[in-house]
Design a protein around this motif. Structure first.
Motif, short mmCIF file in Angstrom:
data_model
loop_
_atom_site.label_atom_id
_atom_site.label_comp_id
_atom_site.label_asym_id
_atom_site.label_seq_id
_atom_site.Cartn_x
_atom_site.Cartn_y
_atom_site.Cartn_z
N SER A 71 40.51 53.10 41.73
CA SER A 71 41.26 53.70 40.83
C SER A 71 42.52 54.33 41.26
N LYS A 72 42.71 54.03 42.65
CA LYS A 72 44.36 54.59 42.90
C LYS A 72 45.28 53.34 43.00
N LEU A 73 44.50 52.21 42.60
CA LEU A 73 45.59 50.77 42.90
C LEU A 73 46.61 50.84 41.75
N GLY A 74 47.77 50.45 41.90
CA GLY A 74 48.68 50.22 40.66
C GLY A 74 48.58 48.75 40.54
N TYR A 75 48.56 48.56 38.95
CA TYR A 75 48.29 47.24 38.57
C TYR A 75 49.29 46.09 39.36
N VAL A 76 50.71 46.37 39.47
CA VAL A 76 51.55 45.47 39.97
C VAL A 76 51.21 45.32 41.10
N GLU A 77 50.96 46.39 41.87
CA GLU A 77 50.47 46.36 43.33
C GLU A 77 49.38 45.37 43.61
N MET A 78 48.42 45.45 43.04
CA MET A 78 47.10 44.70 42.86
C MET A 78 47.55 43.06 42.69
N LEU A 79 48.51 42.96 41.61
CA LEU A 79 48.66 41.44 41.38
C LEU A 79 49.61 40.93 42.36
N ARG A 80 50.40 41.67 42.96
CA ARG A 80 51.32 41.25 44.08
C ARG A 80 50.75 40.81 45.46
N ASP A 81 49.63 41.93 45.67
CA ASP A 81 49.22 41.86 47.05
C ASP A 81 48.03 41.06 47.24
N VAL A 82 47.12 40.97 46.36
CA VAL A 82 45.78 40.31 46.17
C VAL A 82 45.92 39.26 45.23
N GLY A 83 46.44 39.10 44.06
CA GLY A 83 46.47 38.01 43.07
C GLY A 83 46.64 36.72 43.63
N PRO A 84 47.64 36.57 44.46
CA PRO A 84 48.45 35.29 45.16
C PRO A 84 47.15 34.42 45.75
N HIS A 85 46.06 35.12 46.17
CA HIS A 85 44.97 34.73 46.91
C HIS A 85 43.88 33.92 46.31
N PHE A 86 44.18 34.33 44.73
CA PHE A 86 42.87 33.69 43.83
C PHE A 86 43.56 32.64 43.14
N THR A 87 43.02 31.39 42.88
CA THR A 87 43.50 30.41 41.71
C THR A 87 42.72 30.46 40.65
N ILE A 88 43.14 30.33 39.34
CA ILE A 88 42.32 30.46 38.32
C ILE A 88 41.38 29.21 38.42
N ASN A 89 41.78 28.05 38.91
CA ASN A 89 41.05 26.64 39.23
C ASN A 89 39.55 27.21 39.95
N ARG A 90 39.86 27.82 41.00
CA ARG A 90 38.59 28.02 41.67
C ARG A 90 37.69 29.35 41.03
N MET A 91 38.41 30.37 40.34
CA MET A 91 37.65 31.25 39.84
C MET A 91 36.81 30.54 38.71
N LEU A 92 37.18 29.50 37.86
CA LEU A 92 36.74 29.07 36.83
C LEU A 92 35.52 28.11 37.26
N THR A 93 35.20 27.97 38.71
CA THR A 93 34.13 27.16 39.13
C THR A 93 32.91 28.10 39.52
N PHE A 94 33.03 29.36 39.58
CA PHE A 94 32.21 30.20 39.85
C PHE A 94 30.98 30.36 38.62
N ASP A 95 29.86 30.55 38.90
CA ASP A 95 28.80 30.46 38.13
C ASP A 95 28.98 31.81 37.12
N SER A 96 29.20 32.70 37.43
CA SER A 96 29.34 34.17 36.57
C SER A 96 30.65 33.66 35.63
#
Length: 280
Positions: free
Chosen positions: A132-157
Motif C-alpha cells: 500500500s506504500k508503493l507509488g503506481y509510477v514507481e511500481m511500473l518503472r521498477d517492476v514492470g519491465p521484468h514482466f512481458t504480457i506475452n508470458r503473463m498470458l500463458t499462465f493458467d490463472s
C-alpha cells in the motif's frame, strides 16, 4: 531423486511434494543452513478452511525440519484478488472487512506453528505494510519491465479465464506482479529463500523467483504441493453444506470432526500423513 536434506525428505515422505524449481540446489542449501520460507494467505473470509490447512502444514513441516516459516497475510493482495481458479472477479472488500478477516484467521496459525524469538520461530507479516506504500509510477518503472504480457498470458490463472471468455479485469491482471514483489521484499528484508504453496500457485511462484533473479541476481526457490483430492475424485474441503472451516464460530466442532470421521477408507493413510504428526 534421493534427498539429503531433512526438509525435502520430510515433505516427500508426508506427501506434500508436487513441483520444485531447482531440487538439487534447494536440497543442498537446506541440508547446510537454516532456510526461511513463506506461504501467503489472502484474508478473503473470517476463517480459513481445510484447503488452507494443507498450506499451513507445509510451514509446519518446514519448522519441524529446522527451518523458519513466515506466514504472509495478504492484506494488500486481497485488495486485488487472485484470479487463479476463479471464473469471475472477486468482490472488493473494505479495509474494515479485511482487518476483521485477518483478526479471525490469526488463531489458526498460532495453534499449529511455534512463534518465538529463535532462529526457527515463525513470523506473521501483512504484505499491506509494503504494497500500500508503493507509488503506481514507481511500481511500473521498477517492476514492470521484468514482466512481458506475452508470458503473463500463458499462465493458467489468466489463460483459463480468457479461454472461457470470462472477463479478467486489469486489477486482477496485476495480482501476479504484486505477489512476485512480495517475494522480492521478503528475500531482501528476511533473507527468505523459499516460497511454498498449492499447485495452482506455480505460475505466481515462478514469477517471484524470476523477479528476484533479474533485479537482485538472487537465487531463490519454489515448492508446490499437489492438489488434494478424495478417492472419489472430488476436491477435498467441501461438504454438502459448504466449506469445512477451521474456526468453530464458522463450523461447529462436531461437524468438523464428522467430516474427518466420514473419510473414505482409501484416503485415511494419505490424510494422516498430510494433516497429523503420527509417525509413518
Amino acid at each position: 531423486m534421493t534427498y539429503e536434506s531433512d526438509l525435502l525428505r520430510l515433505l516427500e515422505e508426508r506427501g506434500h511434494l508436487h513441483q520444485i524449481t531447482d531440487p538439487g540446489a534447494l536440497d543442498s542449501r537446506a541440508a547446510k543452513q537454516v532456510i526461511t520460507g513463506y506461504v501467503g494467505f489472502d484474508p478473503t473470509a473470517s476463517s480459513l478452511h481445510i484447503g488452507n490447512l494443507a498450506s499451513i502444514m507445509l510451514l509446519k513441516r518446514l519448522q519441524q525440519a529446522g527451518h523458519r516459516p513466515i506466514v504472509i497475510l495478504g492484506g494488500g493482495t486481497a485488495k486485488v484478488g487472485d484470479p487463479s481458479g476463479k471464473d469471475e472477479t472477486r468482490q472488493l472488500m473494505t479495509d474494515e472487512r479485511l482487518a476483521g478477516n485477518i483478526a479471525g484467521i490469526k488463531g489458526s496459525f498460532e495453534r499449529i506453528l511455534d512463534f518465538n524469538d529463535s532462529d526457527t520461530g515463525a513470523l506473521l507479516i501483512n504484505n499491506d505494510d509494503w504494497l500500500s506504500k508503493l507509488g503506481y509510477v514507481e511500481m511500473l518503472r521498477d517492476v514492470g519491465p521484468h514482466f512481458t504480457i506475452n508470458r503473463m498470458l500463458t499462465f493458467d490463472s489468466v489463460k483459463t479465464r480468457l479461454d472461457r471468455e470470462q472477463p479478467l479485469s486489469f486489477l486482477e491482471f496485476n495480482y501476479m506482479i504484486m505477489q512476485a514483489y512480495d517475494y522480492l521484499v521478503l528475500a531482501r528484508d528476511y533473507d527468505c529463500q523459499l516460497q511454498l504453496g498449492g499447485s495452482d500457485q506455480w505460475g505466481n511462484i515462478v514469477n517471484g523467483i524470476e523477479l528476484n533473479r533479474r533485479i537482485d541476481a538472487r537465487e531463490v526457490y519454489g515448492v508446490t504441493a499437489p492438489l488434494i483430492t478424495r478417492a472419489d475424485g472430488t476436491k477435498m474441503g467441501k461438504s454438502v453444506d459448504g466449506a469445512i472451516w477451521l474456526n468453530e464460530d464458522a463450523l461447529p466442532a462436531y461437524d468438523f470432526w464428522q467430516y474427518w470421521r466420514n473419510t473414505d477408507d482409501r484416503d485415511v493413510g494419505k490424510f494422516l500423513r498430510l494433516f497429523t504428526d503420527l509417525s509413518l
